[in-house]
Design a protein around this motif. Structure first.
Motif, PDB file in Angstrom:
ATOM      1  N   LEU A  77      13.439  -8.679  -3.624  1.00 53.22           N
ATOM      2  CA  LEU A  77      12.240  -8.582  -2.787  1.00 53.22           C
ATOM      3  C   LEU A  77      12.025  -7.150  -2.304  1.00 53.22           C
ATOM      4  N   ASP A  78      13.123  -6.478  -1.934  1.00 56.99           N
ATOM      5  CA  ASP A  78      13.024  -5.074  -1.512  1.00 56.99           C
ATOM      6  C   ASP A  78      12.425  -4.212  -2.621  1.00 56.99           C
ATOM      7  N   GLU A  79      12.848  -4.456  -3.855  1.00 61.00           N
ATOM      8  CA  GLU A  79      12.322  -3.691  -4.987  1.00 61.00           C
ATOM      9  C   GLU A  79      10.841  -3.987  -5.199  1.00 61.00           C
ATOM     10  N   GLN A  80      10.457  -5.251  -5.075  1.00 61.80           N
ATOM     11  CA  GLN A  80       9.047  -5.612  -5.219  1.00 61.80           C
ATOM     12  C   GLN A  80       8.199  -4.980  -4.116  1.00 61.80           C
ATOM     13  N   ILE A  81       8.735  -4.952  -2.902  1.00 56.70           N
ATOM     14  CA  ILE A  81       8.023  -4.337  -1.775  1.00 56.70           C
ATOM     15  C   ILE A  81       7.843  -2.837  -2.022  1.00 56.70           C
ATOM     16  N   ARG A  82       8.896  -2.179  -2.520  1.00 55.56           N
ATOM     17  CA  ARG A  82       8.793  -0.746  -2.855  1.00 55.56           C
ATOM     18  C   ARG A  82       7.727  -0.519  -3.922  1.00 55.56           C
ATOM     19  N   SER A  83       7.723  -1.373  -4.921  1.00 57.67           N
ATOM     20  CA  SER A  83       6.744  -1.248  -6.001  1.00 57.67           C
ATOM     21  C   SER A  83       5.316  -1.422  -5.486  1.00 57.67           C
ATOM     22  N   LYS A  84       5.109  -2.412  -4.630  1.00 57.69           N
ATOM     23  CA  LYS A  84       3.773  -2.658  -4.070  1.00 57.69           C
ATOM     24  C   LYS A  84       3.351  -1.521  -3.151  1.00 57.69           C
ATOM     25  N   THR A  85       4.297  -0.950  -2.423  1.00 58.93           N
ATOM     26  CA  THR A  85       3.995   0.181  -1.548  1.00 58.93           C
ATOM     27  C   THR A  85       3.572   1.389  -2.385  1.00 58.93           C
ATOM     28  N   GLU A  86       4.246   1.606  -3.512  1.00 61.20           N
ATOM     29  CA  GLU A  86       3.857   2.687  -4.419  1.00 61.20           C
ATOM     30  C   GLU A  86       2.468   2.421  -5.000  1.00 61.20           C
ATOM     31  N   GLU A  87       2.203   1.156  -5.318  1.00 63.72           N
ATOM     32  CA  GLU A  87       0.886   0.784  -5.839  1.00 63.72           C
ATOM     33  C   GLU A  87      -0.204   1.077  -4.802  1.00 63.72           C
ATOM     34  N   LEU A  88       0.087   0.788  -3.551  1.00 64.54           N
ATOM     35  CA  LEU A  88      -0.847   1.056  -2.469  1.00 64.54           C
ATOM     36  C   LEU A  88      -1.120   2.553  -2.346  1.00 64.54           C
ATOM     37  N   GLU A  89      -0.088   3.355  -2.440  1.00 61.50           N
ATOM     38  CA  GLU A  89      -0.252   4.812  -2.389  1.00 61.50           C
ATOM     39  C   GLU A  89      -1.075   5.303  -3.580  1.00 61.50           C
ATOM     40  N   GLN A  90      -0.855   4.702  -4.745  1.00 61.15           N
ATOM     41  CA  GLN A  90      -1.614   5.095  -5.938  1.00 61.15           C
ATOM     42  C   GLN A  90      -3.100   4.770  -5.760  1.00 61.15           C
ATOM     43  N   ILE A  91      -3.394   3.641  -5.162  1.00 62.48           N
ATOM     44  CA  ILE A  91      -4.789   3.268  -4.894  1.00 62.48           C
ATOM     45  C   ILE A  91      -5.439   4.309  -3.986  1.00 62.48           C
ATOM     46  N   LYS A  92      -4.714   4.724  -2.958  1.00 56.12           N
ATOM     47  CA  LYS A  92      -5.242   5.734  -2.040  1.00 56.12           C
ATOM     48  C   LYS A  92      -5.514   7.057  -2.762  1.00 56.12           C
ATOM     49  N   LEU A  93      -4.562   7.469  -3.604  1.00 54.66           N
ATOM     50  CA  LEU A  93      -4.741   8.725  -4.342  1.00 54.66           C
ATOM     51  C   LEU A  93      -5.931   8.654  -5.299  1.00 54.66           C
ATOM     52  N   GLU A  94      -6.051   7.535  -6.001  1.00 54.55           N
ATOM     53  CA  GLU A  94      -7.167   7.381  -6.937  1.00 54.55           C
ATOM     54  C   GLU A  94      -8.505   7.389  -6.202  1.00 54.55           C
ATOM     55  N   THR A  95      -8.542   6.778  -5.036  1.00 53.80           N
ATOM     56  CA  THR A  95      -9.776   6.762  -4.251  1.00 53.80           C
ATOM     57  C   THR A  95     -10.137   8.169  -3.797  1.00 53.80           C
ATOM     58  N   GLU A  96      -9.140   8.913  -3.328  1.00 53.88           N
ATOM     59  CA  GLU A  96      -9.390  10.293  -2.911  1.00 53.88           C
ATOM     60  C   GLU A  96      -9.917  11.125  -4.076  1.00 53.88           C
ATOM     61  N   GLU A  97      -9.345  10.905  -5.272  1.00 56.61           N
ATOM     62  CA  GLU A  97      -9.804  11.643  -6.453  1.00 56.61           C
ATOM     63  C   GLU A  97     -11.253  11.281  -6.798  1.00 56.61           C
ATOM     64  N   LYS A  98     -11.571   9.986  -6.733  1.00 54.84           N
ATOM     65  CA  LYS A  98     -12.940   9.548  -7.021  1.00 54.84           C
ATOM     66  C   LYS A  98     -13.922  10.162  -6.028  1.00 54.84           C
ATOM     67  N   LEU A  99     -13.554  10.141  -4.755  1.00 50.72           N
ATOM     68  CA  LEU A  99     -14.432  10.705  -3.725  1.00 50.72           C
ATOM     69  C   LEU A  99     -14.599  12.211  -3.912  1.00 50.72           C
ATOM     70  N   HIS A 100     -13.524  12.863  -4.309  1.00 52.23           N
ATOM     71  CA  HIS A 100     -13.595  14.302  -4.564  1.00 52.23           C
ATOM     72  C   HIS A 100     -14.544  14.581  -5.725  1.00 52.23           C
ATOM     73  N   GLU A 101     -14.460  13.775  -6.781  1.00 48.77           N
ATOM     74  CA  GLU A 101     -15.346  13.937  -7.930  1.00 48.77           C
ATOM     75  C   GLU A 101     -16.809  13.699  -7.537  1.00 48.77           C
ATOM     76  N   ILE A 102     -17.037  12.692  -6.720  1.00 48.77           N
ATOM     77  CA  ILE A 102     -18.399  12.375  -6.294  1.00 48.77           C
ATOM     78  C   ILE A 102     -18.977  13.504  -5.449  1.00 48.77           C
ATOM     79  N   ASN A 103     -18.160  14.102  -4.604  1.00 47.72           N
ATOM     80  CA  ASN A 103     -18.632  15.129  -3.671  1.00 47.72           C
ATOM     81  C   ASN A 103     -18.730  16.518  -4.289  1.00 47.72           C
ATOM     82  N   LYS A 104     -18.425  16.641  -5.579  1.00 42.05           N
ATOM     83  CA  LYS A 104     -18.542  17.965  -6.222  1.00 42.05           C
ATOM     84  C   LYS A 104     -19.985  18.394  -6.304  1.00 42.05           C
TER      85      LYS A 104
END
Length: 104
Positions: A77-104
């Motif tokens: 369960l700890d490993e799954q939680i770590r994986s999901k937390t990394e997935e959450l961080e990846q979602i945040k990074l991808e969103t920031e990248e999309k917003l950066h692209e839109i605001n160019k």
């Protein structure tokens, strides 16, 4: 006048893209957060079970084998939680990248 409408249209298009990106991110983030919450609840239940097993065990005959499967499940369960937390961080990074692209 045509230029004014063009700029207005561009502003609306940009706003629509921003709202779309943020909405998608929010939906994905909430889904992952819900999964993390469920995993944490399962972990808490297992930890309680381990504690009860240890508490009720005969101190003279206690062995790790009594709780091994529960401990391994908690580690999983700890490993799954770590994986999901990394997935959450990846979602945040991808969103920031999309917003950066839109605001160019």
């Amino acid at each position: 006048m045509s230029d004014l409408f063009g700029k207005l249209k561009q502003g609306i298009d940009k706003s629509t893209k921003v709202i779309g990106a943020k909405s998608a991110s929010l939906i994905d983030s909430n889904k992952v957060k819900s999964e993390i919450s469920t995993l944490n609840k399962s972990k808490d239940e297992l930890l309680s079970q381990v504690g009860l097993l240890v508490y009720e065990a005969d101190p003279l005959n206690f062995s790790y084998e009594l709780v091994r499967s529960s401990v391994e499940a908690i580690q999983s369960l700890d490993e799954q939680i770590r994986s999901k937390t990394e997935e959450l961080e990846q979602i945040k990074l991808e969103t920031e990248e999309k917003l950066h692209e839109i605001n160019k």
